[in-house]
Design an enzyme around this catalytic site. Sequence first.
Site, short mmCIF file in Angstrom:
data_model
loop_
_atom_site.label_atom_id
_atom_site.label_comp_id
_atom_site.label_asym_id
_atom_site.label_seq_id
_atom_site.Cartn_x
_atom_site.Cartn_y
_atom_site.Cartn_z
N LYS A 176 -23.74 -44.74 -20.66
CA LYS A 176 -24.68 -43.82 -21.29
C LYS A 176 -25.34 -43.00 -20.19
CE LYS A 176 -28.92 -43.64 -22.41
NZ LYS A 176 -29.11 -42.16 -22.28
N ALA A 232 -40.79 -49.37 -15.04
CA ALA A 232 -41.33 -49.65 -16.36
C ALA A 232 -40.22 -49.81 -17.40
CB ALA A 232 -42.27 -48.52 -16.79
N GLU A 251 -31.63 -51.25 -10.70
CA GLU A 251 -32.00 -50.51 -9.51
C GLU A 251 -33.13 -49.59 -9.92
OE1 GLU A 251 -32.87 -47.82 -7.24
OE2 GLU A 251 -30.96 -46.87 -7.73
N CYS A 285 -34.90 -42.54 -5.24
CA CYS A 285 -35.74 -43.74 -5.09
C CYS A 285 -35.83 -44.22 -3.66
CB CYS A 285 -35.25 -44.87 -5.97
SG CYS A 285 -33.83 -44.62 -6.94
N GLU A 377 -44.65 -43.78 -7.11
CA GLU A 377 -43.44 -43.00 -6.91
C GLU A 377 -43.60 -41.63 -7.56
OE1 GLU A 377 -39.84 -44.32 -8.87
OE2 GLU A 377 -38.70 -43.84 -7.05
#
Length: 478
Positions: A176, A232, A251, A285, A377
């Site tokens: 997906k 989250a 990840e 990230c 972040e």
Amino acid sequence: MSHEHEPEHEPQEREPEQEHAREHELQVRNPATEEVVATVPAADAADVHAAVVRAARAQERWAALAPGDRARLLRRFAVAVDEHREELAQSEVLEAGHTVGNARWEAGNVRDLLDYAAGGVERLTGRQIPVAGGLDVTILEPLGVVGVIAPWNFPMPIAAWGTAPALAAGNAVILKPAETTPLTALRLAELALEAGLPQDLFQVLPGHGPVAGAALVEHPGVAKIVFTGSTAVGKQVWARGADRLKRVTLELGGKSPNIVFADADLEAAAVAAPMSFLDNSGQDCCARTRILVQRPVYERFLELLAPAIESVRVGDPADVQTQMGPLISRPQLERVRSYVDPDAPGIRGKAPEGPGYWFPPTVLTGVDPRARVAVEEVFGPVAVVLPFDDEEQAVALANATDYGLAGSLWTRDVGRALRVSRAVRAGNLSVNSHSSVRYWTPFGGFKQSGVGRELGPDALTAFTETKNVFISTEGPAQ
């Protein structure tokens, strides 16, 4: 991919809400122009169920093939990707706003991942364990159907991180893609079929995260989920699959440090710093968004950093000279803006005006280490510079976050490099470099940056179950 202070508006799966998108379709916008460039159907729960049923049948046939045949087909898939690298790259420029140089590398990375995974098919061996009274062997068997939920920041490579080893280990894959970037994934599925992979073995289902993504996570016929996105949402994925003890690889987010000691090559560290957090417009990230500089060289480092930041070329991602393109969407642009006071002191580059989701390269100084921009972040082209006094304080600052994905340190002292590398709680560190990711080395995070490891020599085993078989050699009892 965060922590307790993460904003409630964190986009699911790093997928901003689609503007004016209908329930059963996805609109793909060019981030550099804001124009709609494609509309694709959005899968629902019924589509996911049908895909899982098809995938399960295909997986049985795939696993029954001789290992050499599976490896050969994966190599053909790699060849097909290589032959269409430019097409895939241009599609990535269009849907994700990546610079064309980055997009070409990404298409090549998919090819390399498939080649590397194919090399492991015939080496996926178990062990013979010494036991009394017989022979004991372990067998690595495929899980079955694997769901891969890929993000929008690196649509092609990260999709392949899960897909290539899962297929190589004998599994079927349902991918997906992110809502904003489905085009390259759909094309990869077509290339897989053209290369000769069995029908339904590798399926791509674009769809909304709360609909198609949730259905994939919760489906009893899916043995494992590989998810890349926000911390989250990663927690939600793990919780949704927990009822069936579903295996996961997660990840997630990062807030990586770039530690510059006074004995470092300051010129080299300053020149390398901009693209350590501006690559992919900061939507990475692993971005080194916390630059920690030892106090005796703090001012000199800023003097060297300023021209490096100001010279970064931001603009048309299709131009080979461009170093940084737009952000993915307007919601992401607004999110990044929310972290930066326009009057805050720092170093700023330039960005185009007019249509497109543009934000200039930004380095903030004089920031409280506890401020949102210093600990959360941002996922945009924004970094903070923080001074430190000694090695102990550098490590404390580096670890003062709930994340632990990546990081860098700059020093000429080998002993210090080893000590600090051991002390920083992160999964991927580099010394005098910002290189974090290679497809032949493990990748993953500590703390709330994730669960499990991807890539590297053990990638295939993450998609297998270990079966133990004991064969008695004792004769019948007399």
